[in-house]
Design a protein around this motif. Structure first.
Motif, PDB file in Angstrom:
ATOM      1  N   ILE A  20      -4.292  16.378  -0.199  1.00  0.00           N
ATOM      2  CA  ILE A  20      -4.814  15.267  -1.006  1.00  0.00           C
ATOM      3  C   ILE A  20      -3.894  14.069  -0.773  1.00  0.00           C
ATOM      4  N   VAL A  21      -4.479  12.913  -0.516  1.00  0.00           N
ATOM      5  CA  VAL A  21      -3.682  11.699  -0.356  1.00  0.00           C
ATOM      6  C   VAL A  21      -4.106  10.712  -1.437  1.00  0.00           C
ATOM      7  N   GLU A  22      -3.121  10.288  -2.223  1.00  0.00           N
ATOM      8  CA  GLU A  22      -3.391   9.329  -3.286  1.00  0.00           C
ATOM      9  C   GLU A  22      -2.812   7.998  -2.815  1.00  0.00           C
ATOM     10  N   CYS A  23      -3.642   6.964  -2.795  1.00  0.00           N
ATOM     11  CA  CYS A  23      -3.203   5.686  -2.237  1.00  0.00           C
ATOM     12  C   CYS A  23      -3.369   4.576  -3.264  1.00  0.00           C
ATOM     13  N   ASP A  24      -2.277   3.853  -3.525  1.00  0.00           N
ATOM     14  CA  ASP A  24      -2.302   2.733  -4.477  1.00  0.00           C
ATOM     15  C   ASP A  24      -2.199   1.412  -3.728  1.00  0.00           C
ATOM     16  N   TRP A  25      -3.017   0.462  -4.116  1.00  0.00           N
ATOM     17  CA  TRP A  25      -2.875  -0.914  -3.643  1.00  0.00           C
ATOM     18  C   TRP A  25      -2.207  -1.700  -4.773  1.00  0.00           C
ATOM     19  N   ILE A  59       0.879  -1.171   0.000  1.00  0.00           N
ATOM     20  CA  ILE A  59       0.000   0.000   0.000  1.00  0.00           C
ATOM     21  C   ILE A  59       0.914   1.218   0.000  1.00  0.00           C
ATOM     22  N   PHE A  60       0.745   2.041  -1.011  1.00  0.00           N
ATOM     23  CA  PHE A  60       1.682   3.141  -1.249  1.00  0.00           C
ATOM     24  C   PHE A  60       0.911   4.462  -1.250  1.00  0.00           C
ATOM     25  N   HIS A  61       1.204   5.304  -0.256  1.00  0.00           N
ATOM     26  CA  HIS A  61       0.491   6.587  -0.112  1.00  0.00           C
ATOM     27  C   HIS A  61       1.397   7.732  -0.541  1.00  0.00           C
ATOM     28  N   ARG A  62       0.805   8.667  -1.283  1.00  0.00           N
ATOM     29  CA  ARG A  62       1.515   9.909  -1.590  1.00  0.00           C
ATOM     30  C   ARG A  62       0.627  11.082  -1.201  1.00  0.00           C
ATOM     31  N   MET A  63       1.220  12.051  -0.517  1.00  0.00           N
ATOM     32  CA  MET A  63       0.456  13.230  -0.088  1.00  0.00           C
ATOM     33  C   MET A  63       0.791  14.417  -0.972  1.00  0.00           C
ATOM     34  N   TYR A  64      -0.225  15.207  -1.250  1.00  0.00           N
ATOM     35  CA  TYR A  64      -0.037  16.487  -1.938  1.00  0.00           C
ATOM     36  C   TYR A  64      -0.638  17.581  -1.061  1.00  0.00           C
TER      37      TYR A  64
END
Ligand code: FES
Ligand code: FES
Ligand SMILES: [Fe+2]
Lengths: 116, 375
Positions: free
Chosen positions: B299-304, B286-291
């Motif tokens: 904004i938090v974009e989260c990839d599974w 699970i990979f989170h990136r914050m903007y």
């Protein structure tokens, strides 16, 4: 007749701009043809040698007008008037150019500095 | 900093103003997000030559794209003529060149100026001098990382070493083969909270027993309040009856083949300052990136990420997605619950950190240090 350069210096898919008055663009197509037209687009002042060569057609880099390299005709707008074609000969591996005698179609306002 | 002396168990947080003030936020944009490596996109978001994304990094809009050879390039989204924004879409695909919609200055996929009206009448203009301004790019873990600094810090030191320090070594993350995993799900969260509240939340597990009933069921040691990030190399172990990292503890997908036996049945968490959080479990990442967009908005974009075979075969990943999606919503709700109080006069001096949160103090020191020579 103007001697341009050795054919070997212009790879297939490439174009060359000759700083004559008016400027001329020489294209070496992927099929191995060497063709010359006026370099300046008839829509606005853009160098067609900077455009996108596809088959024996060039697409202007600015607003995508297309010109037929064999006839100079407009294949796609916004340009309306054709460019001139110039005769190319290859002799002993060198490219030679004979400039067309008719008047070129300069884009509107190419020598005008005023705004719209 | 609070002036009253605190009992030894407690240390103070940052003052409330750090979470609300426009000027501090602007400084953070300038000193942190525009200086450090910023994880901007999943490599697979840029499918091939000409596909692009625009991302906001600090106060700048940046174009990330692939050139003709497929290499990633990034540019400031600013026309060199008179500044018009080149790409206004969030993402898209261009055929051959970026063209400005104002006077048609045209740039190739490497950012070079290739055409402009009347350009041949200005032979003194060196086209190579008027290309788009480039941004430093690295690809790692299947993500595109950008750095806007004039002299980017070493990626190895700043990013890779952080991961190695957390997990004990770099091989531990390589086992998960993030480069080749596929995005099974992406969820974008619009969080009405300061980015630091989100970082702090990720760093501690004091809240876990209170707000994460499902997660503590899967990872019983989280009820102690010590986050997986507290000890180097430690991964939280799945509970006895737990078969997989899913909402109900049911089995997950096929285990990622490269992971070691010690990594099986464990959950690892990594924070890469300033805006990345990674969670590693045996069958997915699970990979989170914050903007950060405003003092009170992130904004938090989260990839599974799963094995490509899992995604290609259309296996149902919803049970594993649901677990961390729920954790995220619980966490972000908590952050949004704090945000309004950050401007309360009784929080002007900040709050306190209990011992299992004391390592957050190091994050606060880091933030202060980044901003220090100006504040
Ligand atoms: S300048 Fe060639 S199409 Fe406009
Ligand atoms: S502002 Fe981009 S071409 Fe003029
Ligand atoms: Fe949490």
């Amino acid at each position: 007749m103007i001697r341009v350069c050795p054919l070997a210096d212009l790879a297939r898919g490439e174009a060359k701009r000759l700083d004559l008055d008016p400027a001329v663009a020489i294209f070496h197509t992927e099929d191995g043809e060497v063709l010359a037209i006026d370099d300046t687009c008839t829509h606005q002042d853009a160098s067609l040698a900077d455009g996108w060569l596809e088959g024996c057609e060039v697409e202007c880099p600015l607003h995508s007008s297309k010109f037929d390299l064999r006839t100079g005709q407009v294949d796609a707008p916004p340009a309306k008037r054709p460019v001139r074609t110039h005769q190319v000969t290859i002799t002993d591996g060198d490219i030679y150019l004979t400039i067309a005698s008719e008047q070129p179609n300069a884009p509107a306002g190419v020598d005008v500095e005023a705004g719209p | 900093m609070s002036t009253t002396s605190l009992p030894e168990s407690l240390i103070s947080t940052l003052p409330g103003i750090y979470y609300t003030d426009e000027a501090i936020f602007a400084l953070e944009q300038e000193r942190i997000f525009e200086q450090l490596w910023f994880c901007a996109a999943r490599s697979s978001d840029l499918a091939g030559p000409g596909s692009f994304k625009t991302v906001q990094i600090g106060r700048e809009s940046i174009i990330v794209s692939r050139n003709r050879t497929g290499a990633v390039r990034a540019f400031y989204n600013v026309c060199r003529h008179r500044g018009a924004k080149l790409c206004t879409e969030d993402s898209g695909e261009i055929k051959r060149a970026f063209q400005c919609a104002y006077h048609a200055w045209t740039y190739d996929l490497d950012g070079a100026l290739i055409a402009a009206p009347n350009l041949t009448k200005m032979p003194d203009v060196d086209r190579s001098e008027f290309g788009l301004m480039r941004v430093a790019v690295r690809e790692w873990l299947g993500y595109v990382w950008l750095c806007l600094a004039d002299e980017p810090p070493s990626f190895e030191q700043a990013v890779m070493q952080t991961v190695a320090d957390r997990l004990g070594d770099l091989e531990s993350i390589e086992h998960y083969d993030l480069d080749n995993l596929s995005v099974g799900r992406r969820i974008v969260y619009d969080v009405k909270a300061n980015w630091k509240l989100i970082v702090e939340n990720f760093m501690e597990c004091y809240h876990c027993a209170t707000i994460h009933p499902e997660l503590t069921e899967v990872l019983p040691e989280f009820t102690d309040g010590y986050a997986a990030q507290y000890f180097v190399g430690h991964g939280a172990e799945f509970g006895q009856q737990i078969e997989g990292f899913t909402i109900d503890g049911s089995p997950g997908m096929d285990r990622i083949p490269g992971i070691s036996d010690e990594q099986d049945r464990r959950y690892y968490a990594i924070t890469i300052k300033p805006q990345v959080f990674i969670n590693l479990v045996p069958d997915h990442v699970i990979f989170h990136r914050m903007y950060p967009v405003a003092p009170d908005h992130t904004i938090v974009e989260c990839d599974w990420l799963y094995l490509p075979a899992v995604v290609e075969s259309g296996q149902d990943v919803s049970l594993s997605v649901e677990l961390f999606d729920r954790v995220n919503r619980q966490d972000f709700d908590a952050c949004e619950r704090c945000q309004p109080a950050m401007s309360s006069r009784v929080y002007a001096g900040g709050g306190v950190l209990v011992p299992s949160e004391h390592h957050i103090g190091a994050f606060h020191d880091w933030v202060r240090a980044q901003l220090s020579d100006v504040t």
